[in-house]
Design a protein around this motif. Structure first.
Motif, PDB file in Angstrom:
ATOM      1  N   GLU A  43      66.943  90.435  78.796  1.00 16.60           N
ATOM      2  CA  GLU A  43      66.202  91.715  78.406  1.00 16.60           C
ATOM      3  C   GLU A  43      66.301  92.109  77.006  1.00 16.60           C
ATOM      4  O   GLU A  43      65.445  92.709  76.452  1.00 16.60           O
ATOM      5  CB  GLU A  43      67.021  92.879  79.223  1.00 16.60           C
ATOM      6  CG  GLU A  43      66.970  92.578  80.775  1.00 16.60           C
ATOM      7  CD  GLU A  43      65.480  93.226  81.327  1.00 16.60           C
ATOM      8  OE1 GLU A  43      64.621  93.063  80.695  1.00 16.60           O
ATOM      9  OE2 GLU A  43      65.735  93.954  82.333  1.00 16.60           O
ATOM     10  N   THR A 100      62.214  88.476  74.044  1.00 13.39           N
ATOM     11  CA  THR A 100      61.086  89.580  73.849  1.00 13.39           C
ATOM     12  C   THR A 100      60.366  89.201  72.619  1.00 13.39           C
ATOM     13  O   THR A 100      59.274  88.110  72.813  1.00 13.39           O
ATOM     14  CB  THR A 100      61.801  90.891  73.262  1.00 13.39           C
ATOM     15  OG1 THR A 100      62.699  90.435  72.163  1.00 13.39           O
ATOM     16  CG2 THR A 100      62.395  91.541  74.466  1.00 13.39           C
ATOM     17  N   THR A 129      64.174  93.852  69.328  1.00 19.94           N
ATOM     18  CA  THR A 129      63.238  94.615  70.376  1.00 19.94           C
ATOM     19  C   THR A 129      63.778  94.294  71.601  1.00 19.94           C
ATOM     20  O   THR A 129      64.183  93.167  71.847  1.00 19.94           O
ATOM     21  CB  THR A 129      61.873  94.033  70.087  1.00 19.94           C
ATOM     22  OG1 THR A 129      61.272  94.474  68.786  1.00 19.94           O
ATOM     23  CG2 THR A 129      60.949  94.777  71.003  1.00 19.94           C
ATOM     24  N   GLN A 130      63.925  95.230  72.552  1.00 19.75           N
ATOM     25  CA  GLN A 130      64.432  94.989  73.771  1.00 19.75           C
ATOM     26  C   GLN A 130      63.321  95.333  75.002  1.00 19.75           C
ATOM     27  O   GLN A 130      62.338  95.992  74.877  1.00 19.75           O
ATOM     28  CB  GLN A 130      65.639  95.842  74.124  1.00 19.75           C
ATOM     29  CG  GLN A 130      66.776  95.648  73.213  1.00 19.75           C
ATOM     30  CD  GLN A 130      68.098  96.295  73.433  1.00 19.75           C
ATOM     31  OE1 GLN A 130      68.362  96.931  74.509  1.00 19.75           O
ATOM     32  NE2 GLN A 130      68.854  96.912  72.359  1.00 19.75           N
ATOM     33  N   ASP A 131      63.803  94.764  76.182  1.00 17.83           N
ATOM     34  CA  ASP A 131      62.647  95.017  77.423  1.00 17.83           C
ATOM     35  C   ASP A 131      63.173  95.960  78.253  1.00 17.83           C
ATOM     36  O   ASP A 131      62.632  97.046  78.582  1.00 17.83           O
ATOM     37  CB  ASP A 131      62.283  93.380  77.782  1.00 17.83           C
ATOM     38  CG  ASP A 131      61.321  93.389  79.002  1.00 17.83           C
ATOM     39  OD1 ASP A 131      60.999  94.331  79.254  1.00 17.83           O
ATOM     40  OD2 ASP A 131      61.029  92.349  79.369  1.00 17.83           O
ATOM     41  N   GLN A 152      53.825  88.120  82.096  1.00 18.19           N
ATOM     42  CA  GLN A 152      53.993  88.512  80.636  1.00 18.19           C
ATOM     43  C   GLN A 152      53.983  87.257  79.744  1.00 18.19           C
ATOM     44  O   GLN A 152      54.269  87.158  78.528  1.00 18.19           O
ATOM     45  CB  GLN A 152      55.060  89.360  80.425  1.00 18.19           C
ATOM     46  CG  GLN A 152      55.023  90.561  81.036  1.00 18.19           C
ATOM     47  CD  GLN A 152      53.900  91.743  80.339  1.00 18.19           C
ATOM     48  OE1 GLN A 152      53.923  92.029  79.302  1.00 18.19           O
ATOM     49  NE2 GLN A 152      52.785  91.877  81.313  1.00 18.19           N
ATOM     50  N   LYS A 182      55.349  86.809  75.691  1.00 22.26           N
ATOM     51  CA  LYS A 182      56.865  86.329  75.827  1.00 22.26           C
ATOM     52  C   LYS A 182      56.725  84.593  75.380  1.00 22.26           C
ATOM     53  O   LYS A 182      57.781  84.061  75.335  1.00 22.26           O
ATOM     54  CB  LYS A 182      57.685  86.519  76.800  1.00 22.26           C
ATOM     55  CG  LYS A 182      57.668  87.776  77.201  1.00 22.26           C
ATOM     56  CD  LYS A 182      58.658  88.057  78.400  1.00 22.26           C
ATOM     57  CE  LYS A 182      59.138  89.635  78.774  1.00 22.26           C
ATOM     58  NZ  LYS A 182      59.748  90.234  77.779  1.00 22.26           N
ATOM     59  N   GLY A 196      58.365  97.656  79.545  1.00 17.13           N
ATOM     60  CA  GLY A 196      58.458  96.504  78.778  1.00 17.13           C
ATOM     61  C   GLY A 196      58.569  96.521  77.187  1.00 17.13           C
ATOM     62  O   GLY A 196      57.909  97.822  76.794  1.00 17.13           O
ATOM     63  N   GLU A 197      58.716  95.702  76.289  1.00 14.77           N
ATOM     64  CA  GLU A 197      58.874  95.655  74.951  1.00 14.77           C
ATOM     65  C   GLU A 197      57.528  95.934  74.260  1.00 14.77           C
ATOM     66  O   GLU A 197      57.618  96.650  73.183  1.00 14.77           O
ATOM     67  CB  GLU A 197      59.252  94.472  74.158  1.00 14.77           C
ATOM     68  CG  GLU A 197      58.749  93.122  74.360  1.00 14.77           C
ATOM     69  CD  GLU A 197      58.576  92.253  75.619  1.00 14.77           C
ATOM     70  OE1 GLU A 197      58.656  91.155  75.450  1.00 14.77           O
ATOM     71  OE2 GLU A 197      59.143  92.979  76.569  1.00 14.77           O
TER      72      GLU A 197
END
Length: 382
Positions: free
Chosen positions: A198, A202, A256-258, A291, A295, A363-364
């Motif tokens: 997570e 990203t 950046t995190q998800d 995604q 990603k 989501g990010e």
């Protein structure tokens, strides 16, 4: 790389035979509320070590904290803490017990309804001090500011964050894992895996240290899965430490995190009682495929760095396949099969909960709308 401010004040006390150290971490004058789960700590000797270390303290006990702890049960501990003027909370267990302890510590210092904290109606600015003894490595809750609590009456599972509930210390003794069943150990590996993903799967933003450390954790977890039958002192110590490092804030600093997998997975747990880690394994492969266009770069990086896959046009797809095989190696399913035999009703139930919780774009990139969540669920539910 983004600007960040990182601090982790939890004192980690790691190694065999370290439970006795708590007698130097909790003031002798403290009135302690000891929180634990179903009582297995009385069978494996941990309870005896804890009570001996607390022999100079006044101690009250509160047990029965279950996986995915409920506010209905925890509020009884809150009432006890208030009535008995508790001054210190000691959690002995896994992430659920520690998350429950954080809720109790915060709600005990609040005059309103504790669930207000989870609904964001009350910002926690004060909490009783917390220490913990980890018996099941998975969530990293022993050295972070997060807590996740469920409400059985409404089938809600929500989280709150507050620096006031960061444990002052955490004892990580790998011997505490010796009597854990294989299912819980597998869950711990999977949980730590998704926590790492997570924060890693990203976008590529040049955070070489965070990426490199995340890859080291993922390779360690993969090795633990591939040597699952080993389970000696070294194996247990590496699982306990990697699960802690996966969610202590370090690999997520400045990147950046998800967390979309968690947001959808929480709903599966609340509605259908799926083990937390297994809900993540059900959602993640489907979400990654959905995604893929966003990603792809990090999936390709993971494929080469973690799985040792060869470069190629389909590297990202092969990486997702390898992630799914990782779960299967742990005997963890990647599709939901137990939901009442009505797939469409299950999909709609999860979507309704997501909408009620405001999870309309997650989501990010905020690219997972309810319609994208529907697509993910259609694939994730058998």
């Amino acid at each position: 790389m983004m600007t960040f401010n990182y601090s982790n004040p939890t004192n980690i006390i790691f190694g065999q035979g370290q439970i006795t150290a708590i007698q130097h971490k909790i003031p002798a004058s403290a009135k302690v509320l000891l929180l634990y789960g179903g009582g297995s700590i009385k069978d494996n000797g941990i309870y005896q070590q804890v009570t001996q270390a607390l022999s100079e303290n006044s101690v009250l006990e509160f047990s029965g904290i279950t996986p995915n702890p409920t506010v209905e049960h925890l509020d009884k501990a809150v009432a006890l803490a208030k009535a008995q003027s508790i001054t210190f909370i000691l959690a002995v267990g896994g992430g659920s017990v520690i998350d429950g302890a954080k809720y109790v510590a915060a709600a005990a210092c609040y005059n309103g309804t504790g669930w207000d904290i989870l609904e964001g109606k009350h910002t926690v600015d004060k909490a009783l001090p917390i220490g913990c003894i980890l018996t099941l490595p998975a969530t990293g809750s022993e050295s972070n500011t997060a807590s996740v609590v469920s409400k059985a009456a409404t089938q809600d599972k929500l989280a709150f964050l507050s620096p006031t509930v960061q444990p002052q210390f955490a004892v990580l003794d790998p011997d505490a894992m010796k009597t854990l069943p294989a299912r819980q150990l597998a869950n711990g590996i999977a949980d730590a895996w998704v926590h790492t993903c997570e924060q890693y799967l990203t976008v590529q933003e040049g955070a070489w240290v965070q990426d490199g450390y995340a890859e080291a954790l993922l390779k360690t977890l993969l090795r633990l899965a591939n040597t699952f039958e080993q389970q000696d002192d070294q194996w247990r110590a590496n699982l306990m430490w990697s699960a802690n490092q996966a969610l202590n804030g370090l690999i997520g600093a400045g990147v950046t995190q998800d967390w979309a997998t968690h947001m959808i997975g929480h709903e599966l747990t609340a509605l259908y009682g799926v083990d937390h880690a297994r809900s993540l394994a059900i959602i993640q492969p489907s979400l990654l495929r959905n995604q893929l266009h966003l990603k792809q770069g990090k999936l390709e990086q993971m494929g080469e760095a973690v799985f040792g896959l060869d470069a190629g046009k389909d590297l990202a797809e092969r990486t997702i396949d390898a992630i799914e095989a990782f779960y299967h190696k742990l005997d963890i399913a990647t599709r939901l099969t137990d939901y009442g035999n009505n797939k469409q009703a299950a999909v709609e139930a999860v979507l309704a909960k997501m909408e009620a919780h405001g999870l309309l774009a997650i989501g990010e990139h905020q690219s997972i709308t309810l319609e994208e969540s529907r697509t993910i669920l259609q694939t994730a539910i058998a």
